[in-house]
Design an enzyme around this catalytic site. Sequence first.
Site, PDB file in Angstrom:
ATOM      1  N   GLY A  93      -9.947   0.841  -7.852  1.00 52.48           N
ATOM      2  CA  GLY A  93      -9.424  -0.438  -7.392  1.00 52.48           C
ATOM      3  C   GLY A  93      -8.983  -1.270  -8.575  1.00 52.48           C
TER       4      GLY A  93
ATOM      5  CE1 TYR B  41      -4.287   1.170  -0.054  1.00 51.16           C
ATOM      6  CE2 TYR B  41      -3.598   2.649   1.693  1.00 51.16           C
ATOM      7  CZ  TYR B  41      -4.518   2.271   0.732  1.00 51.16           C
ATOM      8  OH  TYR B  41      -5.671   2.999   0.557  1.00 51.16           O
TER       9      TYR B  41
END
Length: 367
Positions: A276, A85
């Site tokens: 996403g 991330y």
Amino acid sequence: MTPTRLTLNSFIPIARFINSPNFFLRSYTTEVKCKKLMIYEFGDPAKVVKLEEENLKPPGSNEVLIEMIVASMNPADMNTIQGTYPIKPKLPGVPGQEGVGKVIAIGAGVNDFFIGDLVIPNIENFGTWRTHNVVPSSSVLKVPMNVPLIELSGISSNTSTAYRMLKDFVPLSPGDCVLQNGANSAAGQNVIQFCKAWGYKSVNIVRNRPDIDKLKTYLISLGATHVLTEEELRSTQLFKSGEVPSPKLALNCVGGKSASEVMRRLSQKGVVVTYGGMSREPVIIPTSLLIFKDISAKGFWMTRWTKENRDSEVRKYMFSDIMNLIVAGKLKAPAHSLIPLSKYSEALQNITNPKGFTGTKYIIDFR
């Protein structure tokens, strides 16, 4: 009678203070035992997350002691633990970006919080996967008492993501159409409900599966106008027949062929927003759509938006608007499973295993 609009200040501090189990206590003088999930290195969540205990000192100046009530387990948390991330926590650290806690002790100089106040994180990498935490009072945001806890536990990520994508990219009016893939995701379920509340039509794409009829029925119960599998999208006549207007806005959290098929259904000058990439395949825009339809491709990351708008009136209004919809019964939490902290390993395995993750969100219940 016109209903009173709920705001972030819609609560009675004195009542909350009196109802608190720590009535009239402003600080702890002894340590509090905390259970927490820890990582010492990035890697496979099922292997690197460990359950530990520690003793927390009482809150110091401008600090509050939070007792967590519920904490969300999101795909972004898995990416954080894996080290992929964009925002990485300091190691060793406690995962968890979202949750709802209760203030149970207050340090000197804290005047904006009362014991018993409900709070949500107001910073990244808060570390919600723990029973207690001592934090600066500036790192939490007070929320009203009458908003259901499960809905509050996801308000900063999935719910806000859906809200902003519908508000920020295309001016939409009642009757307009929004097309999305990954519609059974947590964000997707929020998109469906916002569209229903605001009068938009939603066409929702999901992967085929043995229980597809059950999933379609569930999404339609949330307010979906239509639910199609990826295969059905390729042959549908919904848009050509005029039964549903061509979508001005498409939302993509899958990528790959699914994203391309969604873009092909956009109206002239339509916009696709990618937030996403569950398929881990690139988003490929057909050249013809750029030339002949003049479509636009945008990206959205809620964390970036929050950083840019953390103390803004826009963010305060968004939370107020969302909470009013929740209290009115027009917005409910996505399909979820409550688990005790001791069952964390099972949840991690299901979330990180694509075959085991079927649209159910896991929430740690500390109660």
